[in-house]
Design an enzyme around this catalytic site. Structure first.
Site, short mmCIF file in Angstrom:
data_model
loop_
_atom_site.label_atom_id
_atom_site.label_comp_id
_atom_site.label_asym_id
_atom_site.label_seq_id
_atom_site.Cartn_x
_atom_site.Cartn_y
_atom_site.Cartn_z
N ARG A 215 -0.16 5.36 17.16
CA ARG A 215 -0.31 6.40 16.14
C ARG A 215 0.25 7.75 16.54
O ARG A 215 0.98 8.38 15.77
CB ARG A 215 -1.79 6.56 15.75
N ASP B 91 0.81 -1.21 0.00
CA ASP B 91 0.00 0.00 0.00
C ASP B 91 0.85 1.26 0.00
O ASP B 91 0.66 2.16 -0.82
CB ASP B 91 -0.92 0.03 1.23
N SER C 152 -6.10 -7.96 6.95
CA SER C 152 -4.99 -7.03 7.11
C SER C 152 -4.54 -7.07 8.56
O SER C 152 -5.32 -7.39 9.46
CB SER C 152 -5.42 -5.62 6.72
N ASP D 134 -7.32 5.15 11.98
CA ASP D 134 -5.93 5.56 11.98
C ASP D 134 -5.70 6.86 11.23
O ASP D 134 -4.84 7.66 11.60
CB ASP D 134 -5.06 4.44 11.40
#
Lengths: 413, 413, 413, 413
Positions: C98, C19, C181, C127
């Site tokens: 994050r 990605d 994922s 996210d």
């Protein structure tokens, strides 16, 4: 106590009034060496007269501590920072004074080597709790004598009414009592009991003494500004006369004076005592009422919205803790620390008008203002993209739409 | 839209004023069939004139719904039950009206077969959110057109000031705008923007229109009583004139009238918009201000202390939800149900005096009163054993004493 | 961008995976100078390979910051102090990483003079919010490029499935994707999407990689002790082997290892994303699960009851703030400060047994223990007067008795 | 009591054990007619033996009520709906049983015309409070005799240890006591005092009786599903054997059985008693532990996020109220009603695996699921516009950016 034992020392919170004079004499009868103690928290009492009376009734010593500045700095102002209020209406004037007084009495007990303390609070009220929880918290081994909870005392002095024509202790002066009880300090005067006990009967017009009635207040508003630093008022300016007052005790006293003249801060309420019963009281809190409005105003201007939401809920807890007498508790100390932390940038100046019982905030400014005039303006775009609001709304609506789709009607049916 | 497609129908929340007239014309330009809709929530508008203007500007239909009683019964009174207030000061007059209006527009859209709705709320404010969240919640598939967020619209009409000398749409009347914007309904009038945008500048003296200034209010207080049943006001009595008013809309309107005469309910505040910016507004909410004080009073008299503590915190959440436009959400519906449940016995009568901007509760009574005069009395013992308080205090102190003993000092250092 | 303008620099949060490799190439196509950035927060990636791939795809620079200790000390441990948990089950492993990563990327952007940052988070998840709120909070003027929200990007790479056979960017390697994922760091691995999207279908047995399944875990429990100081773990001791581990990163890694061996910390949940949709995820958080149980235990031993009640509610808010991406917000900073304040005496040692997925606290001790064995003993009276409980109960009952007497039945009907 | 007065009737909560047998005899000595009462709430006692012993010791009557289904339906299941837990760990097994038992004793007292009730709870614990608050709330005029708080009783029976070799009441059997005390019911068994009083010493391995130790539990997991309707479990299915159990008491008992076999629900904790001291206890709550995990899972699936945030906080209050003995209070009744209201659509089925002490939720499904698989999918766009998230984030960031700009750094310094 046997005759040979040294007498126990006790410090009595003494006002010079009838109740605590009775207690003083009674404690001596019980064999204590009594130290009469008065905390000056701004009440309108004659401390010299109290001293003379205490000594004449047999106290071995009289101690008066001027705790007024301590009361303002360390009890009232943290409550101002918190916007503290109990059950939406009571500004906690008595509840804040009790731990201050208890802290004083414990200090005196420690200095005088007294193992016991005593007070004149009744057995149905909050003050016994506030006084004693503070005492135990500060000095776990202290012994508290609370005569109004002892049948041998209260059956003898049977109810406050019976105190008036008092024959049992001849040394006591006979003074007529007002048909209610009051308790005053720098922050407020409270009135309760007697003819106030019926909540459906109006309080007498001439009850209050710290404030004028709104009807008798001046026909001209007074305009003032209050400067806060970190949530603490540091300067009051009378915009009408130009006077400037600094110093915590000084400005608080000044706000009481002009607030009182303008009829600020009276409430007539029913409240829930910690003990589990409802009571009716009338309070007048001029400076406290003004400062609460002013502080809220500067706080909203300078504090982040979400931080204030949290702080508001902590303050609700804080008000309840203070009311219930838990000032000296780990949780209340924690909340004071948290609230103080929240005030780091609550600095600025609020302008107000006081008129006929009303406190009206009219303007405010701050070096830490989070208000962004350009951003909010309807006339200029500022650093703002209206289209963003579209996404904001649509994402907020996502959950609502799904709910409707999957579980149906939200109408208020 | 291609010429052959049937035109899309859109319902526009239309006030008859300049902004929504611009939008009406613009929507027609975009190819919509526009139904102009006015919700009568008590604002001081000329609906017949609005109708004529809408039709003359090209609307295919004009619908006006009288939602005044709906607004009082289903939006204002639940807020009274909640003692709802946002950030300690704002009584939510606009925030409560928006879901009522949106509910109306969705009803009209449904009846008229319109797939779209539109409104004139700006892109920086709360009302766009309130309007649209309510619309999406009630009708997930509705399409909302919000011209003030569309560059093709707002760049053409660049800021509210630019709307004044308007040449681009010649059908529009040119009227001078006041240097602020206002929004009114039965519950309040709000003023913001323009010269009010600077929070350190006082609002003009002649701003308010729903209330007299306290200075100009009568020199005689008016005395009233308000009867509540299950937290809902059901009768107002003017104790001075003897008038009695029943009916929700009627009594609310009456309280607005006498509240307005006596200068009740003005505030000048900075508040935190949902969008994340602070704004300054002036609000006047006469009846709402009176009812909040009266309701709190009867609620404390009749509701258990601990239940009210919980309800108070729910109400804090409720106020924030309403402010943010989540009236039609699962959580707000839940809170309304919970709060309504809490009001089952909140019935009784409160006596008040209104004077120069002040609301003064003077007495109260209830068939569900939890106030026990004998229990609380200082003069009689009632069914109460003072010695119990000793144990109560000592057990409450246990934790504090242990804390001191094991972890030390609780003084405020 | 015109040819003569200097190219804009952008820092891309780069994992080396498909990605973000797509995004890297796409950003170059859009005319950016791309600095590929990897934050080492303990994920199981080959940073050298990532570097080579980034540079080979055209990045002007590759920066990798080892933020592992920063992550443990400044993000995970404050969450341990808070006993933070989202919706009763999720230990916030991604949510805590994050802001740590975003803080790193903003630092790199500042050092490299980049005005833009970019990331590979999708447009439906949390996210993107966490990454961007943190970035904007730390650097208000930063520009964020979020390709997965741009139709020109995501329509080209249409859904994650389409990324597998990728022809449009030939430089990209073609690797088969797993049918879900995952995202990993020191604290946890999360699994979602793909075959996990149906919440009524069990997750595959071989999904988890950080922990053994409880069934495959050793048949012998391991016994450990954890020493906390001020709420922070400072030493882990393996009571079976005698090993002692100190150092925040070291002990955290060690707990992951033995926790993983013993199958600790797997959950399979549905959760509520900030964006308003529900999602299903599987998480494995070995050390975090152990530390939460151990910390709660030592906290209850050393913290006053009422303080902890307040702290518990603050922690609930804290968990929601962290989940929603508001780590760098005034309110979250405030809560961290408050919670840290609450931990002053949360020091001591907890003994645990780890077995087949279970964390079992077995004993605890502290120099600040508020547990008083003599006081609580059934065999000795300690400094306790049973009669006090009588008054305590009777006063607590006062309100309930009055309620019954005046308003009636409390039975659960 | 004078010889001529009719004797007072007292209902004693009687277990058949040593303590309450002592009390029974002592009450007779004090001149009461004693009715021995046992509430069957699922404890493992021989009620016929208790009856014989009570009558042989002089009770005028023995009454045993089977309250097991009442306990499950009206006490345990509301706690399941609430996800109730005290201090993060204790599932309230004893706290929930007390009001159920007290309700039974008050019913018997009313039927038998007894003015007094008595119990064997100690003077340091929670149970005296729970028992008495419930009694006073249900019957304000009841008189409670609590021997363990009366010096004339406890000085005679000096501490529980002294009860073992008992000579003073010769009718009492001499049985050796286990070196701890336990209390059991359908929901749990609790163990405390004696050798458990030192929190740094591990509990004995053979303490628990309701559950196997995880180490001794089967090596094969059992897989079950639980069907909830409105938050109430209505069916349990053993997916391994195919058994289906319905009926509240039946399914609860079944979950206890298989939960117990698989070692589910043991905790060893320190907790904060209402009385203000910390105590250490070991609890085993097999069915309760399973149901809490399952209920949370189905609740998150079917309940709106924001509604659940509110409900979660109410449940925190609820757990504290129950622990403190306020089941029959206006506030607890209110919370039960609110929580019940929140459960309207909490229906569905949860699949779990029980293994070696662990409860693992593996899948879930509901007709009221708010999970939208298409919406959340990474592979299809669903009815979702990624661009909306941009605005959502930017508006959420507005406040943070302003804060940074105006007041500065949010880094964690």
């Amino acid at each position: 106590m046997s005759a040979n034992q040294p007498k126990k020392k006790i410090v009595l919170a003494y006002s010079g009034g009838l109740d605590t004079s009775c207690i003083l004499v009674w404690l001596i009868e019980q064999g204590y060496d009594v130290i009469a103690f008065t905390a000056d928290v701004g009440q309108d009492d004659d401390f010299e007269a109290a001293k003379q009376k205490a000594l004449s009734l047999g106290a071995i010593k009289y101690v008066c501590l001027d705790l007024r500045r301590d009361f303002v700095d360390n009890y009232i102002f943290p409550a101002v920072q918190a916007d503290a209020i109990y059950e939406d209406r009571y500004l906690l004037g008595t509840a804040l004074a009790r731990p201050c007084i208890a802290s004083g009495i414990i200090r005196v007990a420690s200095e005088e080597g007294a193992s016991h303390v005593s007070h004149g609070a009744t057995g149905k009220g909050n003050d016994q709790i506030r006084f004693e929880l503070a005492s135990y918290a500060l000095c776990p081994q202290v012994e508290v004598v609370s005569p109004w909870r002892l049948p041998e005392f209260y059956e003898r002095f049977a109810g406050r009414q019976a105190l008036t024509p008092r024959r049992t202790i001849s040394a006591l002066p006979v003074t007529p009592k007002s048909p209610w009880s009051m308790d005053g300090n720098l922050m407020h005067i409270s009135y309760e009991s007697g003819i106030l006990e019926d909540p459906k009967v109006e309080a007498p017009q001439d009850l209050c003494t710290m404030t004028k009635s709104p009807a008798e207040a001046p026909d001209q508003a007074v305009r003032i500004s209050i400067r806060f630093e970190q949530g603490i008022p540091v300067k009051v300016k009378n915009l009408t006369t130009g006077e400037e007052i600094t110093g915590s005790l000084e400005l608080y006293t000044y706000l009481n004076k002009i607030g009182g003249e303008h009829g600020i801060g009276r409430v007539d309420i029913v409240e829930n005592r910690f003990i589990g019963m409802k009571s009716r009281g009338v309070y007048e809190t001029p400076a406290g009422t003004i400062l609460r409005q002013a502080h809220i105003d500067i706080e909203v201007l300078t504090m982040d919205r979400e931080l204030r939401r949290i702080k508001q809920r902590l303050a609700l807890d804080f008000g309840e803790q203070v009311y219930r007498g838990f000032w000296f508790s780990p949780e209340c100390k924690f909340l004071r620390d948290c609230i103080k932390r929240s005030q780091e940038r609550v600095s600025g100046t609020v302008q107000l008008s006081l008129f006929k019982g009303g406190v009206h905030v009219t303007a405010r400014d701050s070096e830490f203002s989070l208000y962004n005039q350009e951003l909010v303006s309807m006339d200029v775009q500022g650093n703002y993209e209206p289209r963003d609001a579209e996404g904001f709304i649509r994402i907020n609506a996502l959950r609502l739409r799904e709910y409707h789709r999957l579980q149906g009607d939200l109408d208020q049916s």
